[in-house]
Design a protein around this motif. Structure first.
Motif, PDB file in Angstrom:
ATOM      1  N   GLU A  57      -9.690   1.383   3.918  1.00 41.55           N
ATOM      2  CA  GLU A  57      -8.891   2.110   2.841  1.00 41.55           C
ATOM      3  C   GLU A  57      -7.770   1.618   2.489  1.00 41.55           C
ATOM      4  O   GLU A  57      -7.335   1.424   1.324  1.00 41.55           O
ATOM      5  CB  GLU A  57      -8.890   3.610   3.562  1.00 41.55           C
ATOM      6  CG  GLU A  57      -8.530   4.591   2.210  1.00 41.55           C
ATOM      7  CD  GLU A  57      -8.391   6.055   2.495  1.00 41.55           C
ATOM      8  OE1 GLU A  57      -7.741   6.513   3.584  1.00 41.55           O
ATOM      9  OE2 GLU A  57      -9.274   6.981   2.084  1.00 41.55           O
ATOM     10  N   ALA A  58      -6.797   1.138   3.364  1.00 38.52           N
ATOM     11  CA  ALA A  58      -5.454   0.622   3.134  1.00 38.52           C
ATOM     12  C   ALA A  58      -5.658  -0.607   2.758  1.00 38.52           C
ATOM     13  O   ALA A  58      -4.931  -0.893   1.597  1.00 38.52           O
ATOM     14  CB  ALA A  58      -4.791   0.449   4.645  1.00 38.52           C
ATOM     15  N   LEU A  59      -6.540  -1.519   3.050  1.00 38.07           N
ATOM     16  CA  LEU A  59      -6.928  -2.855   2.501  1.00 38.07           C
ATOM     17  C   LEU A  59      -7.340  -2.646   0.903  1.00 38.07           C
ATOM     18  O   LEU A  59      -6.760  -3.406   0.092  1.00 38.07           O
ATOM     19  CB  LEU A  59      -7.812  -3.874   3.260  1.00 38.07           C
ATOM     20  CG  LEU A  59      -7.405  -4.118   4.590  1.00 38.07           C
ATOM     21  CD1 LEU A  59      -8.641  -4.767   5.406  1.00 38.07           C
ATOM     22  CD2 LEU A  59      -6.445  -5.234   4.174  1.00 38.07           C
ATOM     23  N   ILE A  60      -8.005  -1.820   0.665  1.00 39.14           N
ATOM     24  CA  ILE A  60      -8.553  -1.495  -0.700  1.00 39.14           C
ATOM     25  C   ILE A  60      -7.213  -1.159  -1.504  1.00 39.14           C
ATOM     26  O   ILE A  60      -7.227  -1.531  -2.722  1.00 39.14           O
ATOM     27  CB  ILE A  60      -9.756  -0.421  -0.835  1.00 39.14           C
ATOM     28  CG1 ILE A  60     -11.059  -1.222  -0.363  1.00 39.14           C
ATOM     29  CG2 ILE A  60      -9.911  -0.044  -2.157  1.00 39.14           C
ATOM     30  CD1 ILE A  60     -11.682  -2.009  -0.899  1.00 39.14           C
ATOM     31  N   GLU A  61      -6.569  -0.365  -1.088  1.00 37.69           N
ATOM     32  CA  GLU A  61      -5.271   0.288  -1.728  1.00 37.69           C
ATOM     33  C   GLU A  61      -4.277  -0.751  -1.912  1.00 37.69           C
ATOM     34  O   GLU A  61      -3.687  -0.686  -2.987  1.00 37.69           O
ATOM     35  CB  GLU A  61      -4.796   1.394  -1.207  1.00 37.69           C
ATOM     36  CG  GLU A  61      -5.602   2.748  -0.996  1.00 37.69           C
ATOM     37  CD  GLU A  61      -5.081   4.035  -0.300  1.00 37.69           C
ATOM     38  OE1 GLU A  61      -3.799   3.919   0.176  1.00 37.69           O
ATOM     39  OE2 GLU A  61      -5.790   4.873  -0.216  1.00 37.69           O
ATOM     40  N   LEU A  62      -4.393  -1.856  -1.109  1.00 36.37           N
ATOM     41  CA  LEU A  62      -3.497  -2.797  -1.281  1.00 36.37           C
ATOM     42  C   LEU A  62      -4.124  -4.028  -2.245  1.00 36.37           C
ATOM     43  O   LEU A  62      -3.469  -5.137  -2.330  1.00 36.37           O
ATOM     44  CB  LEU A  62      -3.188  -3.472  -0.146  1.00 36.37           C
ATOM     45  CG  LEU A  62      -2.242  -2.735   0.864  1.00 36.37           C
ATOM     46  CD1 LEU A  62      -2.321  -3.484   2.397  1.00 36.37           C
ATOM     47  CD2 LEU A  62      -0.803  -2.578   0.197  1.00 36.37           C
ATOM     48  N   GLY A  63      -5.398  -3.862  -2.692  1.00 36.26           N
ATOM     49  CA  GLY A  63      -5.746  -4.738  -3.757  1.00 36.26           C
ATOM     50  C   GLY A  63      -6.636  -5.851  -2.963  1.00 36.26           C
ATOM     51  O   GLY A  63      -7.116  -6.783  -3.628  1.00 36.26           O
ATOM     52  N   PHE A  64      -6.970  -5.744  -1.722  1.00 34.98           N
ATOM     53  CA  PHE A  64      -7.948  -6.663  -1.040  1.00 34.98           C
ATOM     54  C   PHE A  64      -9.379  -6.283  -1.506  1.00 34.98           C
ATOM     55  O   PHE A  64      -9.881  -5.016  -1.643  1.00 34.98           O
ATOM     56  CB  PHE A  64      -7.720  -6.612   0.377  1.00 34.98           C
ATOM     57  CG  PHE A  64      -6.449  -7.262   0.916  1.00 34.98           C
ATOM     58  CD1 PHE A  64      -6.331  -8.532   1.414  1.00 34.98           C
ATOM     59  CD2 PHE A  64      -5.324  -6.634   0.708  1.00 34.98           C
ATOM     60  CE1 PHE A  64      -5.455  -9.000   2.047  1.00 34.98           C
ATOM     61  CE2 PHE A  64      -4.262  -7.151   1.259  1.00 34.98           C
ATOM     62  CZ  PHE A  64      -4.171  -8.473   1.675  1.00 34.98           C
ATOM     63  N   GLU A  65     -10.218  -7.249  -1.323  1.00 32.99           N
ATOM     64  CA  GLU A  65     -11.769  -7.083  -1.609  1.00 32.99           C
ATOM     65  C   GLU A  65     -12.616  -7.806  -0.419  1.00 32.99           C
ATOM     66  O   GLU A  65     -12.433  -9.005  -0.219  1.00 32.99           O
ATOM     67  CB  GLU A  65     -12.251  -7.614  -2.877  1.00 32.99           C
ATOM     68  CG  GLU A  65     -11.765  -6.700  -4.022  1.00 32.99           C
ATOM     69  CD  GLU A  65     -12.074  -7.462  -5.384  1.00 32.99           C
ATOM     70  OE1 GLU A  65     -13.408  -7.813  -5.648  1.00 32.99           O
ATOM     71  OE2 GLU A  65     -11.418  -7.224  -6.536  1.00 32.99           O
ATOM     72  N   PRO A  66     -13.381  -6.768   0.153  1.00 34.70           N
ATOM     73  CA  PRO A  66     -14.332  -7.822   1.465  1.00 34.70           C
ATOM     74  C   PRO A  66     -15.020  -8.649   0.732  1.00 34.70           C
ATOM     75  O   PRO A  66     -15.745  -8.454  -0.429  1.00 34.70           O
ATOM     76  CB  PRO A  66     -14.941  -6.581   1.840  1.00 34.70           C
ATOM     77  CG  PRO A  66     -15.081  -5.293   1.071  1.00 34.70           C
ATOM     78  CD  PRO A  66     -14.005  -5.667   0.157  1.00 34.70           C
ATOM     79  N   LYS A  67     -14.921 -10.098   1.333  1.00 32.50           N
ATOM     80  CA  LYS A  67     -16.035 -11.037   0.783  1.00 32.50           C
ATOM     81  C   LYS A  67     -17.300 -11.281   1.713  1.00 32.50           C
ATOM     82  O   LYS A  67     -17.177 -11.224   2.852  1.00 32.50           O
ATOM     83  CB  LYS A  67     -15.227 -12.339   0.684  1.00 32.50           C
ATOM     84  CG  LYS A  67     -13.849 -12.271   0.171  1.00 32.50           C
ATOM     85  CD  LYS A  67     -14.076 -11.960  -1.342  1.00 32.50           C
ATOM     86  CE  LYS A  67     -12.452 -11.981  -2.098  1.00 32.50           C
ATOM     87  NZ  LYS A  67     -12.554 -11.359  -3.191  1.00 32.50           N
TER      88      LYS A  67
END
Length: 84
Positions: A57-67
């Motif tokens: 959730e934190a990564l998504i909120e920071l604009g990261f996307e899983p590849k």
């Protein structure tokens, strides 16, 4: 007596955002799975304070996307921030 529950997600976001930003396959400096990130945060934060859902959730909120590198094998790509 109610015991307050501390929310460590802001700390996780701060640790990441102060030093790293999202990257793509060409600009990435390193990659980590969600589990690898959780294990790393367990060395900084109390062990029971961080889990896979919170880190995701934190990564998504920071604009990261899983590849997806292989079928159902996902990584987060990071690059160091260039503070000038």
């Amino acid at each position: 007596m109610d015991i307050p529950i501390l929310d460590y997600k802001p700390e996780v976001k701060r640790f990441i955002s102060e030093n790293y930003e999202p990257a793509d396959t060409l600009s990435k400096e390193f990659k980590k799975t969600t589990v690898e990130l959780v294990i790393g945060f367990m060395g900084i934060l109390p062990q029971n304070a961080v889990d896979e859902y919170m880190v995701y959730e934190a990564l998504i909120e920071l604009g990261f996307e899983p590849k997806e590198e292989a079928p159902l094998v996902f990584f987060w790509y990071f690059k160091r921030k260039n503070d000038i």
